[in-house]
Design an enzyme around this catalytic site. Sequence first.
Site, PDB file in Angstrom:
ATOM      1  N   GLU A  82       7.256   2.131   7.264  1.00 56.76           N
ATOM      2  CA  GLU A  82       8.312   2.759   8.059  1.00 56.76           C
ATOM      3  C   GLU A  82       7.849   3.128   9.466  1.00 56.76           C
ATOM      4  O   GLU A  82       8.685   3.394  10.342  1.00 56.76           O
ATOM      5  CB  GLU A  82       8.823   4.017   7.350  1.00 56.76           C
ATOM      6  CG  GLU A  82       9.622   3.751   6.083  1.00 56.76           C
ATOM      7  CD  GLU A  82      10.963   3.081   6.359  1.00 56.76           C
ATOM      8  OE1 GLU A  82      11.434   3.129   7.505  1.00 56.76           O
ATOM      9  OE2 GLU A  82      11.534   2.487   5.425  1.00 56.76           O
ATOM     10  N   GLU A 113      -6.094  -0.795 -11.350  1.00 54.74           N
ATOM     11  CA  GLU A 113      -6.507   0.519 -10.859  1.00 54.74           C
ATOM     12  C   GLU A 113      -7.869   0.952 -11.397  1.00 54.74           C
ATOM     13  O   GLU A 113      -8.443   1.938 -10.942  1.00 54.74           O
ATOM     14  CB  GLU A 113      -5.472   1.584 -11.212  1.00 54.74           C
ATOM     15  CG  GLU A 113      -5.378   1.922 -12.679  1.00 54.74           C
ATOM     16  CD  GLU A 113      -4.451   3.123 -12.923  1.00 54.74           C
ATOM     17  OE1 GLU A 113      -4.907   4.076 -13.576  1.00 54.74           O
ATOM     18  OE2 GLU A 113      -3.300   3.083 -12.466  1.00 54.74           O
TER      19      GLU A 113
END
Length: 272
Positions: A82, A113
Amino acid sequence: MSADHRITEKNSRYNHLEQMSTQEILTNINREDALVAAAVEKTIPQIENFVNQTLERMKKGGRLFYIGAGTSGRLGIVDASECPPTFGVDHGLVVGIMAGGDGAIRKAVEFAEDDTEQGWIDLEKHKINRLDTVVGIAASGSTPYVIGTLKKANEAKILTGGITCNPNSELAATANHAITPIVGPEFVTGSTRMKAGTAQKLVLNMISTALMIGLGRVKGNKMVDMQLSNNKLVDRGTKMVMSELNITYEKANALLKKHGSVRNAVDHYRMS
């Protein structure tokens, strides 16, 4: 910290969720969500220290990297993605990286992960250096991909931050700057995409917005460098130029389209 002692893994304050009415479910989720902002407020001193040190580096050409897995990784990518349209900065200034790569944004990559080495490998692809800053994001504070990355970053004398919702976690102990909003157990036990995810999003909003303001990407209260990537934003930008220069919509729109941003339109008009 064992899983049994993680606040984010503790049993929900509610039980028999399947027996609740829709209204009860929604009301109770909302009641829990109302606790999040207060938890984040308590971490403002830590966020402030981190932002100030990061800003110093970014003014010298440093970049900001978010690194995480699952929901935490996706939140970092959202915040990073953004920044260019909102503030008109280069795509490489704030970068989100997650375990499993871009494909994991939509579909989980099994055991990604748990790799303690891959995160640093992912960062090295960006030629990371000592002016850069790395923020590890992990609700549990125990994600190996994130902790392994921060340890390597620390060894390389790179500034590190950590956003987690568990105090005394390994992530909090590893990061130079630990930011730990303690939001308590989730409505659905262990579902950290809920309150913990909301807290992380709020902290990320605060970090990136404060940094962009510090870098001069906001004037007054306006996004004067935002990208004009759709009709809504062109209209918003036109109205900003109108307000700043006290001119007609048509004239403001022509200036904006000619010069490409609110800042440039206003500056060129005033210099002419």
